[in-house]
Enzyme design. Structure first.
Site, PDB file in Angstrom:
ATOM      1  N   ASP A  92      32.081 -20.439   1.912  1.00 21.02           N
ATOM      2  CA  ASP A  92      32.803 -21.544   0.958  1.00 21.02           C
ATOM      3  C   ASP A  92      33.895 -22.120   1.608  1.00 21.02           C
ATOM      4  O   ASP A  92      33.932 -21.951   2.828  1.00 21.02           O
ATOM      5  CB  ASP A  92      33.603 -20.373  -0.159  1.00 21.02           C
ATOM      6  N   ASP A 146      37.755 -28.518  -1.679  1.00 18.61           N
ATOM      7  CA  ASP A 146      38.269 -29.330  -2.970  1.00 18.61           C
ATOM      8  C   ASP A 146      39.589 -28.392  -3.509  1.00 18.61           C
ATOM      9  O   ASP A 146      39.901 -27.625  -2.614  1.00 18.61           O
ATOM     10  CB  ASP A 146      37.231 -28.905  -3.683  1.00 18.61           C
ATOM     11  N   ASP A 270      27.133 -16.588  -6.828  1.00 18.44           N
ATOM     12  CA  ASP A 270      28.146 -15.461  -5.982  1.00 18.44           C
ATOM     13  C   ASP A 270      28.935 -14.719  -6.698  1.00 18.44           C
ATOM     14  O   ASP A 270      29.750 -15.222  -7.769  1.00 18.44           O
ATOM     15  CB  ASP A 270      28.505 -16.107  -4.770  1.00 18.44           C
ATOM     16  N   CYS A 308      14.990   2.775 -12.024  1.00 17.81           N
ATOM     17  CA  CYS A 308      15.705   2.237 -10.731  1.00 17.81           C
ATOM     18  C   CYS A 308      14.943   2.395  -9.561  1.00 17.81           C
ATOM     19  O   CYS A 308      15.065   3.534  -9.168  1.00 17.81           O
ATOM     20  CB  CYS A 308      17.239   1.927 -10.847  1.00 17.81           C
ATOM     21  N   CYS A 310      15.937   1.819  -6.626  1.00 19.07           N
ATOM     22  CA  CYS A 310      16.883   1.566  -5.352  1.00 19.07           C
ATOM     23  C   CYS A 310      16.890   2.979  -4.717  1.00 19.07           C
ATOM     24  O   CYS A 310      16.767   3.998  -5.276  1.00 19.07           O
ATOM     25  CB  CYS A 310      18.235   1.155  -5.787  1.00 19.07           C
ATOM     26  N   CYS A 313      18.972   5.586  -6.594  1.00 16.82           N
ATOM     27  CA  CYS A 313      18.528   6.177  -7.821  1.00 16.82           C
ATOM     28  C   CYS A 313      17.302   7.322  -7.374  1.00 16.82           C
ATOM     29  O   CYS A 313      17.057   8.245  -8.319  1.00 16.82           O
ATOM     30  CB  CYS A 313      18.214   5.187  -8.710  1.00 16.82           C
ATOM     31  N   HIS A 339      23.129   0.655  -5.053  1.00  9.39           N
ATOM     32  CA  HIS A 339      22.585   0.440  -6.657  1.00  9.39           C
ATOM     33  C   HIS A 339      22.970  -0.580  -7.133  1.00  9.39           C
ATOM     34  O   HIS A 339      22.011  -1.603  -7.684  1.00  9.39           O
ATOM     35  CB  HIS A 339      23.134   1.613  -7.386  1.00  9.39           C
TER      36      HIS A 339
END
Length: 375
Positions: A92, A146, A270, A308, A310, A313, A339
């Protein structure tokens, strides 16, 4: 090698799915970028961030220019090697942090003079300096500098900030184009401003299109205006930007925000929410977020989320994660963050699949109905 190319593979209403191709790899859209503010996605190793499905991460110009310093990162070979992430990085511009974190800021046509939140030292961040810092970091997707003002600002303040942002966009473009080898492999995005005003947003978009950018961000939202106001703005703002370029909604957001924004044509996101929430005990699930600190989880033998895939999990029970978080153990933050990042990347894959299968609205309504049911 492709410098930057965006292709749309399928659409369903305003929702799109496609690919951004860059030298360091492809980015599947809609894409969620985990936030690596200070050259780290907090509580995660880069290989594990990639393992969650992330194609790109975000770094922060303001924080990195103050510590450890952009020139130091450049001497050490650039941000990718410094932090061990070899895929694309978007940085950014630093504008939001200058306005929100710094003390004694003074905005002029030159840029923003501010005092560091770390030690009070004075700095000037201008369009030229912002682009220079991002070049030193080795960013793949560079954001223009900006001026952000709150949506509650006066109409005059909003109009002045929007106009200044266009002028700063031109200066950002000119400085980026002077970047030699970096400009030959990186991309530059413009940032639409204008608060919630459709006319100001149109003027901003037209000014940015005249300058010409590789992609366009919708800026100035998710700063306290509320979901309905944000979505009202997204009903018109993305459509003011070129259809053939990526559209990036900065700083968003909650899972239901993302679904609604994809419905309105946004391609990139994001937010610190999945990592920050992980460190404070909140786990995202398809049935809404849960607070693992709650006593009811002390002897819960289930994973954070059923089905899940992941590593958290598939290995650990809620009871154990509850114990870690309540005890302040570092592993608790690591497992929760892992997770949450997996949840967000699964969310994005589901949205991409739904657009490709031309069933986006049905998928979105099913997800939102379940996610919001306990809210």
């Amino acid at each position: 090698m492709t410098r930057f190319a965006f292709s749309i593979a399928a659409t369903d209403g305003a929702a799109r799915t496609g690919t951004i191709a860059m030298q360091r790899g492809e980015i599947r859209t809609p894409a969620f970028m985990p936030v690596g503010t200070a050259a780290t996605v907090k509580a995660m190793k880069p290989c594990d961030v990639r393992g969650s499905g992330a194609d790109i991460i975000l770094g922060n110009t303001y924080h990195l220019m103050l510590r450890p310093g952009a020139e130091r990162v450049a001497r050490l070979g650039g941000l990718h090697g410094f932090m061990g992430w070899e895929r694309p990085i978007l940085t950014d511009s630093g504008g939001y942090q200058v306005m929100s974190l710094s003390e004694l800021t003074k905005v002029s046509e030159e840029g923003v003079s501010f005092a560091s939140h770390l030690d009070g030292s004075r700095h000037m961040l201008s369009p030229e300096r912002s682009i220079e810092v991002q070049r030193l970091l080795g960013s793949d997707i560079v954001m223009q500098f900006d001026q952000l003002v709150p949506t509650t600002s006066t109409p005059q303040a909003q109009r002045e900030a929007m106009g200044r942002s266009i002028r700063w966009a031109k200066r950002s473009r000119e400085e980026f184009d002077r970047g030699g080898e970096h400009a030959e492999r990186a991309a530059l995005f413009g940032i639409q401003q204008g608060a919630l005003d459709e006319g100001l947003r149109r003027t901003s978009a037209d000014g940015l299109i005249d300058i010409g950018f590789d992609g366009y961000a919708v800026g100035g939202l998710a700063v306290g205006e509320g979901q309905q106001a944000m979505l009202g703005c997204l009903d018109f703002a993305p459509g003011q930007l070129p259809a053939g370029k990526p559209r990036y909604l900065m700083g968003v957001g909650k899972p239901d925000d993302i679904v609604e924004a994809v419905r309105r044509g946004i391609d990139m996101f994001d937010c610190v929410l999945p990592t920050r929430s992980g460190r404070t005990g909140q786990a995202f699930t398809s049935d809404g977020p849960i607070n693992i600190r709650n006593a009811k989880f002390a002897e819960d033998r289930e994973p954070l989320e059923q089905d899940c895939p992941c590593p958290t999990c598939t290995t650990y029970e809620r009871a154990y994660v509850h114990h870690l978080v309540r005890s302040g153990e570092i592993l608790g933050a690591m497992l929760m963050t892992e997770h949450n990042l997996w949840f967000y990347q699964r969310l994005m894959q589901g949205l991409r699949d739904a657009v490709a299968g031309r069933r986006f609205n049905a998928h979105a309504e099913e997800f939102l109905g379940r996610y919001r049911a306990k809210a």
